[in-house]
Design an enzyme around this catalytic site. Structure first.
Site, PDB file in Angstrom:
ATOM      1  N   GLU A  62       3.835  -5.250   7.364  1.00  0.00           N
ATOM      2  CA  GLU A  62       2.907  -4.337   8.065  1.00  0.00           C
ATOM      3  C   GLU A  62       3.172  -4.281   9.564  1.00  0.00           C
ATOM      4  O   GLU A  62       2.921  -3.271  10.209  1.00  0.00           O
ATOM      5  CB  GLU A  62       1.454  -4.774   7.819  1.00  0.00           C
ATOM      6  CG  GLU A  62       0.929  -4.452   6.437  1.00  0.00           C
ATOM      7  CD  GLU A  62       1.219  -5.518   5.410  1.00  0.00           C
ATOM      8  OE1 GLU A  62       2.081  -6.395   5.644  1.00  0.00           O
ATOM      9  OE2 GLU A  62       0.578  -5.478   4.347  1.00  0.00           O
ATOM     10  N   GLY A 106       0.550  -5.153   0.742  1.00  0.00           N
ATOM     11  CA  GLY A 106      -0.559  -5.192  -0.206  1.00  0.00           C
ATOM     12  C   GLY A 106      -0.141  -5.738  -1.569  1.00  0.00           C
ATOM     13  O   GLY A 106      -0.978  -6.236  -2.333  1.00  0.00           O
ATOM     14  N   ALA A 125       0.850  -1.190   0.000  1.00  0.00           N
ATOM     15  CA  ALA A 125       0.000   0.000   0.000  1.00  0.00           C
ATOM     16  C   ALA A 125       0.884   1.239   0.000  1.00  0.00           C
ATOM     17  O   ALA A 125       1.998   1.212   0.528  1.00  0.00           O
ATOM     18  CB  ALA A 125      -0.884  -0.001   1.242  1.00  0.00           C
ATOM     19  N   GLU A 146      -0.418  -9.341  -1.044  1.00  0.00           N
ATOM     20  CA  GLU A 146      -1.861  -9.651  -0.988  1.00  0.00           C
ATOM     21  C   GLU A 146      -2.463  -9.632  -2.402  1.00  0.00           C
ATOM     22  O   GLU A 146      -3.324 -10.444  -2.728  1.00  0.00           O
ATOM     23  CB  GLU A 146      -2.583  -8.647  -0.083  1.00  0.00           C
ATOM     24  CG  GLU A 146      -2.237  -8.847   1.396  1.00  0.00           C
ATOM     25  CD  GLU A 146      -2.795  -7.747   2.285  1.00  0.00           C
ATOM     26  OE1 GLU A 146      -2.547  -6.567   1.972  1.00  0.00           O
ATOM     27  OE2 GLU A 146      -3.452  -8.055   3.283  1.00  0.00           O
TER      28      GLU A 146
END
Ligand code: CO8
Length: 263
Positions: free
Chosen positions: A136, A113, A73, A116
C-alpha cells in the site's frame, strides 16, 4: 455440498468436517472487489449454517483460484470510493469473529488486503513460491484494514515496519522465519499438509476449539480493535492525497514510475 457465489465457491467434505472457501477472480489475481468481499462473508455464513442443519462443520480453509491467494483490494474500484474500513462491517472482522477455526492456504501473491485477509485467519500455511507483502505504501496509503496492527503482532515490530514501509514482497521462507505464517511447504506438499492440519482440528471438540479461539483472540487482540479503528481514521485522509492518486494512476497506466511529492 458445493455452492457457487459470483466470486467465491464453497465446498464441504462431510467425511472430514472440513469446509473450503475459494476466492474466484483468478483473472484479477483474486483482488478484493466489493462483490468478492461480500461473497466471502456469504460463503462463510453458508458453511457455518450447515451446523443448524445437524451437519457438524468444524473448520474452514480459504484459498485462491488460479495459483494466487489474493493481490489485495481491487484498485480499479478505488475511484468509485474506497472499500469500507469500518472494523465491524468487514469480511476481516467476520473471519476474526467466525465461530470456527479458519485456515489460509497461500499460493502465489498474498498482498495488501489479501495478506490482511490471511492475517485475519487463525492459521496461515504457504507454498514455497508464495510472495507476501503490504504494498500500500506505493499507493501513498497504509493497509487500511489493520495490516500494520496484524503484522506487528505476528512478527517482530521492526520487521513489521520494514515490510510495511518498503512494500517489499517477501518469500514464504522469510514469512515463516518471521512468524507471519505457521509453516511453509514445498508446493507439491502444501495441499496434503493443510488437509492434514484441518482434519486434525476437525477431529477436536468443536466447542472447545471455539472457546480456545475466543480466548486466544482475547489474549492477542485486546487493543487490536482500537488499533484498527485508529488505522481507519488515519487511512482515510491518505485517500485524498496526490501521492495516492499518482500511485494508483501509475499502476493503472503501467508505463511509468510514479513520482511522489509528499502532498
Ligand atoms: N486490484 C485490481 N486488479 C489487480 C490487482 C489489484 N490489487 N492486482 C492485480 N490486478 C489485475 C491486473 O490489473 C491485471 O489485470 P489485466 O490482466 O486486466 O491487466 C491482472 O490482475 C494480472 O495482474 P498483472 O498483469 O499486474 O500481473 P503481474 O504478474 O505482472 O503482477 C502483481 C502481479 C505484482 C501482484 C501486480 O498485479 C500488482 O502489483 N498488483 C497490485 C498489488 C497491490 O498494490 N495490492 C494492494 C492494493 S491496496 C490494498 O490491498 C489495501 C487498501 C486498503 C483497503 C482497506 C480495506 C478495508
Amino acid at each position: 455440498m458445493h455452492e457457487e457465489f459470483e466470486t467465491t465457491t464453497v465446498e464441504f467434505d462431510e467425511e472430514t468436517g472440513v469446509g473450503y472457501l475459494t476466492l474466484n477472480r483468478p483473472d484479477a489475481l483474486n483482488a478484493l472487489s466489493a462483490q468478492l468481499r461480500g461473497d466471502i462473508v456469504a460463503g462463510l455464513r453458508t458453511l457455518n449454517d450447515l451446523n443448524d442443519d445437524g451437519i457438524v462443520m468444524r473448520t474452514v480453509v480459504i484459498e485462491g483460484e488460479g495459483g494466487n491467494f489474493c493481490a489485495g483490494a481491487d484498485i480499479t474500484e478505488f475511484e468509485e470510493g474506497p472499500p469500507t474500513t469500518e472494523v465491524d462491517r468487514s469480511h476481516y472482522q467476520f473471519i476474526i469473529d467466525y465461530p470456527l477455526p479458519v485456515i489460509a492456504k497461500i499460493r502465489g501473491y498474498c498482498l495488501g488486503g489479501g495478506l490482511e485477509t490471511a492475517m485475519s485467519c487463525d492459521f496461515r500455511f504457504a507454498g514455497e513460491d508464495a510472495r507476501l507483502g503490504l504494498p500500500e505504501v506505493d499507493l501513498g496509503i497504509i493497509p487500511g484494514a489493520g495490516g500494520v496492527q496484524f503484522i506487528s503482532r505476528l512478527a517482530n515490530p521492526s520487521v513489521a515496519k520494514e515490510i510495511a514501509m518498503t512494500g517489499e514482497h517477501i518469500p514464504a521462507s522469510r514469512a515463516d522465519e518471521e512468524g507471519i505464517v505457521n509453516a511453509a511447504y514445498d508446493e507439491d506438499e502444501l495441499d496434503d499438509a493443510v488437509d492434514e492440519f484441518a482434519e486434525t482440528l476437525a477431529s477436536k471438540p468443536p466447542l472447545a476449539l471455539q472457546t480456545i479461539k475466543q480466548s486466544a483472540n482475547m489474549a492477542t487482540q485486546t487493543g487490536l480493535r482500537e488499533g484498527r479503528e485508529y488505522d481507519r481514521k488515519v487511512f482515510e485522509p491518505l485517500l485524498a492525497t496526490e501521492d495516492h492518486k499518482e500511485g494508483a494512476r501509475a499502476f493503472a497506466e503501467d508505463d511509468y514510475e510514479p513520482e511522489f511529492t509528499g502532498r
